[in-house]
Design a protein around this motif. Structure first.
Motif, PDB file in Angstrom:
ATOM      1  N   ILE A 160       0.840  -1.209   0.000  1.00  0.00           N
ATOM      2  CA  ILE A 160       0.000   0.000   0.000  1.00  0.00           C
ATOM      3  C   ILE A 160       0.868   1.249   0.000  1.00  0.00           C
ATOM      4  CG2 ILE A 160      -1.670   1.324   1.375  1.00  0.00           C
ATOM      5  CD1 ILE A 160      -2.818  -1.481   2.246  1.00  0.00           C
ATOM      6  N   TYR A 161       1.900   1.290   0.862  1.00  0.00           N
ATOM      7  CA  TYR A 161       2.776   2.479   0.902  1.00  0.00           C
ATOM      8  C   TYR A 161       3.506   2.701  -0.418  1.00  0.00           C
ATOM      9  CZ  TYR A 161       2.005   2.414   5.948  1.00  0.00           C
ATOM     10  OH  TYR A 161       1.429   2.427   7.186  1.00  0.00           O
ATOM     11  N   ARG A 162       3.916   1.593  -1.054  1.00  0.00           N
ATOM     12  CA  ARG A 162       4.667   1.729  -2.307  1.00  0.00           C
ATOM     13  C   ARG A 162       3.795   2.306  -3.416  1.00  0.00           C
ATOM     14  NH1 ARG A 162       6.402  -3.839  -1.904  1.00  0.00           N
ATOM     15  NH2 ARG A 162       8.075  -3.884  -0.384  1.00  0.00           N
ATOM     16  N   PRO A 197     -16.429   3.252  -2.053  1.00  0.00           N
ATOM     17  CA  PRO A 197     -16.773   1.835  -2.049  1.00  0.00           C
ATOM     18  C   PRO A 197     -15.665   0.936  -1.493  1.00  0.00           C
ATOM     19  CG  PRO A 197     -16.361   2.614  -4.280  1.00  0.00           C
ATOM     20  CD  PRO A 197     -16.313   3.823  -3.399  1.00  0.00           C
ATOM     21  N   THR A 198     -16.082  -0.219  -0.972  1.00  0.00           N
ATOM     22  CA  THR A 198     -15.132  -1.218  -0.456  1.00  0.00           C
ATOM     23  C   THR A 198     -15.225  -2.467  -1.325  1.00  0.00           C
ATOM     24  OG1 THR A 198     -15.541  -0.376   1.772  1.00  0.00           O
ATOM     25  CG2 THR A 198     -14.413  -2.503   1.594  1.00  0.00           C
ATOM     26  N   PRO A 199     -14.252  -2.661  -2.242  1.00  0.00           N
ATOM     27  CA  PRO A 199     -14.306  -3.852  -3.091  1.00  0.00           C
ATOM     28  C   PRO A 199     -13.833  -5.100  -2.345  1.00  0.00           C
ATOM     29  CG  PRO A 199     -12.351  -2.579  -3.597  1.00  0.00           C
ATOM     30  CD  PRO A 199     -13.083  -1.817  -2.529  1.00  0.00           C
ATOM     31  N   LEU A 200     -14.098  -6.240  -2.936  1.00  0.00           N
ATOM     32  CA  LEU A 200     -13.672  -7.520  -2.357  1.00  0.00           C
ATOM     33  C   LEU A 200     -12.468  -8.040  -3.136  1.00  0.00           C
ATOM     34  CD1 LEU A 200     -14.228 -10.018  -0.500  1.00  0.00           C
ATOM     35  CD2 LEU A 200     -15.716 -10.863  -2.320  1.00  0.00           C
ATOM     36  N   PRO A 219      -4.172  -4.225  -7.711  1.00  0.00           N
ATOM     37  CA  PRO A 219      -5.132  -3.574  -8.616  1.00  0.00           C
ATOM     38  C   PRO A 219      -6.155  -2.689  -7.899  1.00  0.00           C
ATOM     39  CG  PRO A 219      -5.034  -5.958  -8.987  1.00  0.00           C
ATOM     40  CD  PRO A 219      -4.259  -5.688  -7.744  1.00  0.00           C
ATOM     41  N   TYR A 220      -6.301  -2.864  -6.585  1.00  0.00           N
ATOM     42  CA  TYR A 220      -7.364  -2.162  -5.861  1.00  0.00           C
ATOM     43  C   TYR A 220      -6.861  -0.957  -5.063  1.00  0.00           C
ATOM     44  CZ  TYR A 220      -9.748  -6.574  -6.747  1.00  0.00           C
ATOM     45  OH  TYR A 220     -10.291  -7.678  -7.352  1.00  0.00           O
ATOM     46  N   HIS A 229      -8.981   3.099  -3.851  1.00  0.00           N
ATOM     47  CA  HIS A 229      -9.797   2.851  -2.655  1.00  0.00           C
ATOM     48  C   HIS A 229      -9.047   3.191  -1.379  1.00  0.00           C
ATOM     49  CE1 HIS A 229     -11.371   0.204  -5.846  1.00  0.00           C
ATOM     50  NE2 HIS A 229     -12.544   0.601  -5.367  1.00  0.00           N
ATOM     51  N   LEU A 230      -9.809   3.278  -0.273  1.00  0.00           N
ATOM     52  CA  LEU A 230      -9.218   3.469   1.054  1.00  0.00           C
ATOM     53  C   LEU A 230      -9.548   2.302   1.973  1.00  0.00           C
ATOM     54  CD1 LEU A 230     -10.080   7.252   1.514  1.00  0.00           C
ATOM     55  CD2 LEU A 230      -7.787   6.276   1.244  1.00  0.00           C
ATOM     56  N   THR A 231     -10.421   1.430   1.507  1.00  0.00           N
ATOM     57  CA  THR A 231     -10.853   0.284   2.321  1.00  0.00           C
ATOM     58  C   THR A 231     -11.010  -0.926   1.403  1.00  0.00           C
ATOM     59  OG1 THR A 231     -13.162   0.961   1.981  1.00  0.00           O
ATOM     60  CG2 THR A 231     -12.108   1.673   4.034  1.00  0.00           C
TER      61      THR A 231
END
Ligand code: ZN
Length: 226
Positions: free
Chosen positions: A90-92, A132-135, A152-153, A157-159
């Motif tokens: 996530i940080y990268r 939105p929160t994808p799966l 890819p997500y 997104h944030l969640t």
């Protein structure tokens, strides 16, 4: 190089412990589940250690790793969480993100077990706050596949719901990341209640547009102190 405002390392260690206790008290984790991290600067990340209850951590338990996952500092033989690579992914991919919180809040995780995402909008504050929160499809926890599956997500997104696993939430501060995680769980509980009552009334496109017009699209925020 990102020009990050300076955060005091020991203050952040204490804040990570506070968030860990909150996750534990809320029953968002059991045993040694969950992990929390904070990006101090370009290449230093504080992270919760593996095999420790998030409800009973001490500031010195928190380990420090580089963006590439190298261990920089740890006391008493502590090692970073095996799911830490998910945080680093996530940080990268998001230089605007400085905190990541992962837990298994039971209702939202129930959605991930039922193979259902939380992308359809039905609460205005969710539209405005997290979107939105994808799966993310299931991969084995702790393996290389988990961080790769998130890629890819991450950008949009944030969640994220992790299939048959839990929730990961992130933000520009630790408080934002925690609030985003709490929002996913509450969103799931409210959906479930409405569903049990027989009807989920989704927000329509006009309502979403009006919300975006009034409150603005979610943009990376300037980074305040926690
Ligand atoms: Zn987990």
């Amino acid at each position: 190089m990102t020009d990050y405002p300076v955060w005091n390392e020991w203050e952040m260690r204490h804040k990570i412990i506070d968030v860990g206790r909150r996750l534990y008290d809320l029953f968002f984790v059991a045993g040694n589940d969950g992990n929390i991290s904070v990006r101090l600067n370009d290449d230093e990340i504080l992270m919760t250690p593996t095999n420790v209850s998030k409800g009973q951590m001490e500031p010195e338990d928190i380990v420090k790793v580089s963006l590439s996952g190298q261990l920089l500092a740890a006391s008493n033989g502590s090692r970073p969480s095996s799911e830490g690579r998910m945080h680093l992914a996530i940080y990268r991919n998001r230089p605007d993100i400085r905190a990541v919180v992962h837990a298994h809040p039971p209702t939202a995780t129930g959605f991930a077990v039922a193979n259902r995402d939380l992308t359809a909008p039905f609460l205005p504050e969710v539209v405005v706050r997290t979107g939105p929160t994808p799966l993310v499809p299931y991969t084995i926890p702790g393996g290389d596949e988990l961080p790769a599956s998130l890629i890819p997500y991450i950008e949009d997104h944030l969640t994220l719901l992790l299939g048959n696993h839990g929730v990961v939430a992130y933000g520009p501060t630790l408080r934002d990341a925690l609030f985003n995680l709490e929002t996913v769980e509450l969103n799931a509980r409210i959906f479930l209640t409405a569903h049990q009552l027989g009807q989920v009334q989704y927000l329509n496109e006009d309502q979403i547009e009006a919300l975006n017009e009034r409150y603005g699209k979610i943009e990376p925020q300037p980074v305040p102190a926690l």
